[in-house]
Write a protein that holds these residues in place. Sequence first.
Motif, PDB file in Angstrom:
ATOM      1  N   TYR A 145      -5.443  10.968   2.769  1.00  0.00           N
ATOM      2  CA  TYR A 145      -4.522   9.898   2.403  1.00  0.00           C
ATOM      3  C   TYR A 145      -4.974   9.318   1.062  1.00  0.00           C
ATOM      4  O   TYR A 145      -6.109   8.857   0.924  1.00  0.00           O
ATOM      5  CB  TYR A 145      -4.524   8.796   3.453  1.00  0.00           C
ATOM      6  N   THR A 146      -4.109   9.398   0.051  1.00  0.00           N
ATOM      7  CA  THR A 146      -4.366   8.757  -1.243  1.00  0.00           C
ATOM      8  C   THR A 146      -3.603   7.442  -1.249  1.00  0.00           C
ATOM      9  O   THR A 146      -2.364   7.432  -1.239  1.00  0.00           O
ATOM     10  CB  THR A 146      -3.932   9.652  -2.394  1.00  0.00           C
ATOM     11  N   ILE A 147      -4.349   6.351  -1.248  1.00  0.00           N
ATOM     12  CA  ILE A 147      -3.761   5.020  -1.057  1.00  0.00           C
ATOM     13  C   ILE A 147      -3.840   4.249  -2.369  1.00  0.00           C
ATOM     14  O   ILE A 147      -4.925   4.068  -2.944  1.00  0.00           O
ATOM     15  CB  ILE A 147      -4.512   4.268   0.056  1.00  0.00           C
ATOM     16  N   THR A 148      -2.675   3.810  -2.842  1.00  0.00           N
ATOM     17  CA  THR A 148      -2.608   3.050  -4.094  1.00  0.00           C
ATOM     18  C   THR A 148      -2.141   1.637  -3.777  1.00  0.00           C
ATOM     19  O   THR A 148      -1.025   1.445  -3.287  1.00  0.00           O
ATOM     20  CB  THR A 148      -1.637   3.709  -5.080  1.00  0.00           C
ATOM     21  N   ALA A 152       3.794  -6.124 -10.152  1.00  0.00           N
ATOM     22  CA  ALA A 152       3.420  -4.917  -9.400  1.00  0.00           C
ATOM     23  C   ALA A 152       2.142  -4.317  -9.953  1.00  0.00           C
ATOM     24  O   ALA A 152       2.059  -3.133 -10.268  1.00  0.00           O
ATOM     25  CB  ALA A 152       4.557  -3.905  -9.404  1.00  0.00           C
ATOM     26  N   CYS A 153       1.137  -5.158 -10.055  1.00  0.00           N
ATOM     27  CA  CYS A 153      -0.130  -4.699 -10.619  1.00  0.00           C
ATOM     28  C   CYS A 153      -0.709  -3.602  -9.741  1.00  0.00           C
ATOM     29  O   CYS A 153      -0.887  -3.780  -8.542  1.00  0.00           O
ATOM     30  CB  CYS A 153      -1.106  -5.863 -10.728  1.00  0.00           C
ATOM     31  N   THR A 154      -0.992  -2.481 -10.316  1.00  0.00           N
ATOM     32  CA  THR A 154      -1.429  -1.307  -9.574  1.00  0.00           C
ATOM     33  C   THR A 154      -2.930  -1.151  -9.672  1.00  0.00           C
ATOM     34  O   THR A 154      -3.494  -1.057 -10.776  1.00  0.00           O
ATOM     35  CB  THR A 154      -0.740  -0.043 -10.106  1.00  0.00           C
ATOM     36  N   GLY A 155      -3.550  -1.097  -8.476  1.00  0.00           N
ATOM     37  CA  GLY A 155      -4.984  -0.917  -8.442  1.00  0.00           C
ATOM     38  C   GLY A 155      -5.364   0.551  -8.446  1.00  0.00           C
ATOM     39  O   GLY A 155      -4.517   1.455  -8.413  1.00  0.00           O
ATOM     40  N   SER A 156      -6.629   0.788  -8.482  1.00  0.00           N
ATOM     41  CA  SER A 156      -7.120   2.163  -8.506  1.00  0.00           C
ATOM     42  C   SER A 156      -6.891   2.819  -7.146  1.00  0.00           C
ATOM     43  O   SER A 156      -7.168   2.220  -6.107  1.00  0.00           O
ATOM     44  CB  SER A 156      -8.611   2.184  -8.847  1.00  0.00           C
ATOM     45  N   PHE A 205       0.860  -1.178   0.000  1.00  0.00           N
ATOM     46  CA  PHE A 205       0.000   0.000   0.000  1.00  0.00           C
ATOM     47  C   PHE A 205       0.902   1.236   0.000  1.00  0.00           C
ATOM     48  O   PHE A 205       1.539   1.554   1.015  1.00  0.00           O
ATOM     49  CB  PHE A 205      -0.901   0.015   1.241  1.00  0.00           C
ATOM     50  N   ASN A 206       0.981   1.906  -1.100  1.00  0.00           N
ATOM     51  CA  ASN A 206       1.686   3.180  -1.170  1.00  0.00           C
ATOM     52  C   ASN A 206       0.684   4.293  -0.929  1.00  0.00           C
ATOM     53  O   ASN A 206      -0.440   4.259  -1.449  1.00  0.00           O
ATOM     54  CB  ASN A 206       2.355   3.374  -2.529  1.00  0.00           C
ATOM     55  N   TYR A 207       1.098   5.289  -0.112  1.00  0.00           N
ATOM     56  CA  TYR A 207       0.152   6.375   0.161  1.00  0.00           C
ATOM     57  C   TYR A 207       0.877   7.708   0.152  1.00  0.00           C
ATOM     58  O   TYR A 207       2.053   7.828   0.497  1.00  0.00           O
ATOM     59  CB  TYR A 207      -0.588   6.160   1.489  1.00  0.00           C
ATOM     60  N   THR A 208       0.140   8.697  -0.293  1.00  0.00           N
ATOM     61  CA  THR A 208       0.592  10.087  -0.252  1.00  0.00           C
ATOM     62  C   THR A 208      -0.416  10.878   0.567  1.00  0.00           C
ATOM     63  O   THR A 208      -1.529  10.402   0.838  1.00  0.00           O
ATOM     64  CB  THR A 208       0.710  10.686  -1.658  1.00  0.00           C
ATOM     65  N   VAL A 209      -0.012  12.067   1.015  1.00  0.00           N
ATOM     66  CA  VAL A 209      -0.901  12.872   1.857  1.00  0.00           C
ATOM     67  C   VAL A 209      -0.968  14.302   1.329  1.00  0.00           C
ATOM     68  O   VAL A 209      -0.010  14.826   0.775  1.00  0.00           O
ATOM     69  CB  VAL A 209      -0.420  12.899   3.328  1.00  0.00           C
TER      70      VAL A 209
END
Length: 809
Positions: free
Chosen positions: A286-289, A297-301, A234-238
């Motif tokens: 929090y924007t969680i990818t 490394a399939c990236t979800g929405s 879970f990658n997240y930005t703020v």
Amino acid sequence: MRAKPEILLIITWDDTDLADRCINIGNYTDEISVTGDNPITWGSPSPPNNPITEAPGFESNFPNWLNATPNGRILNLSGTPTGAGTYVFLAWVKDASMGNPVSRQFTFTIYPLSVGGSISGGSTPICEGSGTGNMTLNGNTGNNLTWQKQLNGGGWTDAGNTSTTYSETLSSGGTWDYRVEVQSGTCPVAYSTIQTIKVDTIPDASGTLNNTNTICNNGTCNITLKSTVNSTIFNYTVTSTPATGYNWTASKDPVAGSITDSDADGSETLSRQLEHDHNAPVTVTYTITPIGPRTTACTGSPITRDVVVNPPGQVNDPIDQVVCNGASTTTVTFTTANTGGTTTYAWTNDNTTIGLSDNGSGNIGSFTAVNTGTSPVVANIEVTPTFSNGGVNCEGTPKTFKITVNPSGQVNDPIDQELCTGVNIMPVNFSTNNTGGTTSYSWTNNNTSIGLAANGSGNIGSFIAVNTGTTPQVANISVTPTFSNGGVDCAGSAKSFSITVNPIPATPSSTAIDLMLVLDISGSMGLRADPGNPSDTDTKLEKLQEAVHTFLATYMDYVECDDRVGLVYFEDNVDNSQSSLVYLPPNVNDIVTDVYGKTDGGWTAMGGGLQVAIDTLLDNVIGHRQNIILVTDGEQNVNPMVNPVSLIIENIIPPPIGGNSTTNPHGRQIREEDQIEIYTIGINAYNPYDQLLENIANTTGGVPYLEPTDNSYVFASYLTQSFIEMLRDASPQLVDYRFNTMNSSEQIEVFNVERGIDHLLLRVNGNDNISELGFSVEKENINLTECCGRLIQEDHFYIYSIDLPVTVN
């Protein structure tokens, strides 16, 4: 002639062409049959026994390896194919009677064995929704192609493609297997190698739970990260709203990051303590990818979760209040710098005596302040702010303020004064029981004729009382106390007292006194009072001067307005410059000044001094009681002298050692009939000197006070006792006399006073300057010197007088 009829050969062949065969299934066998009953002949006679031939101009792939064997109406075929291909076989048949044969062409194919081959190409692994890439079939034998696929070994299905290449987009994750079904003609099918493509599922984090939609400042957000794929990263930005205008606390700021589902259960927790200094809620987004595991490394929405960080409750510093007892406080309206929510306030009060309850909420309305005590009462009020937003209540740092309730101004009852005209009144020093602030006093006077202004502030200093009339003048003075503390002035109830100024009576009072002080200032009075004490350098005369001062100050506490005093000094001669009787009240300071102005020297003209004093009294009889106080330190030695037997004042022959004074005797005799009481005070009194002094006193009704030593410290005591004896008709009495009892820096003396006494005078004398010593009179732990009575302080004595009983308020 009729021609010979022709016999037609009617041949019906079977309906099936020779069967197609695979090249390696064994020797080829088949048959051709002809219907009908007529005898037939297969092929031509040449080549013999070989009905297989080619028609003229017929070209084909002739199977040389095929042998034909006639068997009646059946032609058996057999042989071993030498290779794959499409072959043409021409069969001939004719009736024996016919010359022309009937032929038919048969075509059949020898197919090579089916070979599946191998698949190349394609991409693996890939993510859901991605293309497989082109997969190509190579090395196959057979052109009948069918692509097949299966998911996770669940069974093969046709992919719907028959070409040598294939690709598709995969929408489902898992292990996809691909193969090609290959058939060469009618040969058994063969399968290609299997090409496996792994498809990773795209993680879906939409199930992420925000357990803390709203938190308080310095609280911890808690977001449960959910994914449909285990081991998701879970990658997240703020981002923060608002983005500027405040600061985050170090290590408590929202930061970007990454969390891996390390235990492969599809769930992790994102937590962070958040603290800012803004005065309004801050929304942290929090924007969680979600990103799948492995190299794909399939990236979800991306998803977003908001955490609202409320500020702590905040209250602006309430202003301290200082109010007076009985006054209304100012409404305390609590305010805050916070916005974006609701702030409520709860408060506690540690002192309910001021009229405010011990706790409450919201603003504090105005109330009537209460303080019935004598010092400011302070109530410490602590208010706790709570900021509410998003269903979350955030308590802030309490603030404390004070409500101080001052007592009302209070003044102790000033003592009424009654004195004679011309006398300096005792200063009126107002006092209060109040503490913890300052008390000021303003006063009004309804009778300015006594010499006091109509109004003023502060204490009333000493002034010369005036009464030019014939009746007492009473000034009623009202004093209003104001207690000040914290910039607030609190007036109290006024107290009244009076100053009565009596005139000199037009008709002499029978209780008034005419007093002559006859004082020895001879040379011996210049000797040291206490030669054995090096620190005491005072002379006997100085001790006498102090004693007279103390005596007159004591006298003034009992003086009547028409009491008169005269002074006579003696040494070689008699000093009668101050012998005239003057009213004591207005002249006491001048008298004291005159006494202090004398110096010692010469012999002892005691007889002349007594004569002048007696003559003055007898010449000024107005109905007053008449008294003489004689003070000396030795024998008379100057004419005229007092005859120790007859008490006649006369010159003796030969003259004594001191010779004759300028005072001429005229036969004056000291006798009882003159009604002049003479009090004799003598030190160093030895025979016959002491007998003379005793005789003089006893004859006149006075009292002798004789000290056999040269101790001049007794002057003050003996003068006081003489004074008490003079006033014996007014019933003064000596309660106690203590000498030489001050042995330490602090001394407490207790005097028991009978209840019937209505006036009390205390006097403290010291050998040295005692003005730096503290002096107080207490009754039942109440300091009377601060509230009641009159205090006179000089360098060598304190005199305190008070009317009894006393009420302290």
